[in-house]
Design an enzyme around this catalytic site. Structure first.
Site, short mmCIF file in Angstrom:
data_model
loop_
_atom_site.label_atom_id
_atom_site.label_comp_id
_atom_site.label_asym_id
_atom_site.label_seq_id
_atom_site.Cartn_x
_atom_site.Cartn_y
_atom_site.Cartn_z
N TYR A 74 0.84 -1.19 0.00
CA TYR A 74 0.00 0.00 0.00
C TYR A 74 0.89 1.25 0.00
CZ TYR A 74 -3.76 -3.19 1.40
OH TYR A 74 -4.67 -4.21 1.44
N ASN A 87 -13.07 -0.52 -4.85
CA ASN A 87 -12.84 -1.04 -6.20
C ASN A 87 -14.09 -1.79 -6.69
OD1 ASN A 87 -11.98 -2.43 -8.47
ND2 ASN A 87 -10.45 -3.65 -7.40
N CYS A 120 -6.69 -5.89 -7.01
CA CYS A 120 -6.31 -5.37 -5.70
C CYS A 120 -5.83 -6.48 -4.76
CB CYS A 120 -7.43 -4.55 -5.09
SG CYS A 120 -9.00 -5.37 -4.99
N HIS A 121 -6.05 -7.74 -5.13
CA HIS A 121 -5.53 -8.84 -4.30
C HIS A 121 -4.01 -8.86 -4.32
CE1 HIS A 121 -5.68 -10.65 -8.34
NE2 HIS A 121 -4.72 -11.44 -7.93
N GLU A 147 -1.49 -17.59 -8.51
CA GLU A 147 -0.53 -16.86 -9.35
C GLU A 147 0.92 -17.22 -9.01
OE1 GLU A 147 -1.35 -12.67 -9.13
OE2 GLU A 147 -3.36 -12.91 -9.95
#
Length: 103
Positions: A22, A46, A54-55, A81
């Site tokens: 952040y 969002n 945003c994850h 991912e």
């Protein structure tokens, strides 16, 4: 809303399998980590959590942080991912950190 949109556009640049803090987003947009909480609030608003990934945004400690679809879902997406997660934190954070100057 302009700040929110700036945050969302920047977050779209984070590649799969990488994370950003952040504070890093706050530094990129406003030159100060003091805006990290505002970044978190923008991400909470969002409207498209998959399109705007945003994850991929985590706390500077490597802790996962919150997610509109739940922390478990955030962890699942990151693992999918290839990001290593253990006890609610990104393992080997430096390995997975993306720097916007890498673009």
């Amino acid at each position: 809303m302009k700040f929110d949109e700036e945050v969302w556009e920047l977050v779209k640049k984070i590649p799969r399998g990488r994370v950003v803090t952040y504070g890093e987003i706050a530094m990129k947009l406003r030159g100060s980590k003091r805006y990290a909480r505002a970044v978190g609030q923008a991400l909470a608003r969002n409207p498209h959590p998959v399109v705007v990934p945003c994850h991929r945004v985590v706390r500077s400690s490597g802790e996962i942080g919150g997610y509109s679809r739940g922390v478990e879902e955030k962890e699942r997406l990151l693992r999918e991912e290839g990001v290593e997660i253990s006890a609610g934190k990104v393992k080997h954070l430096e390995k997975f950190l993306f720097r916007f100057d890498e673009e």
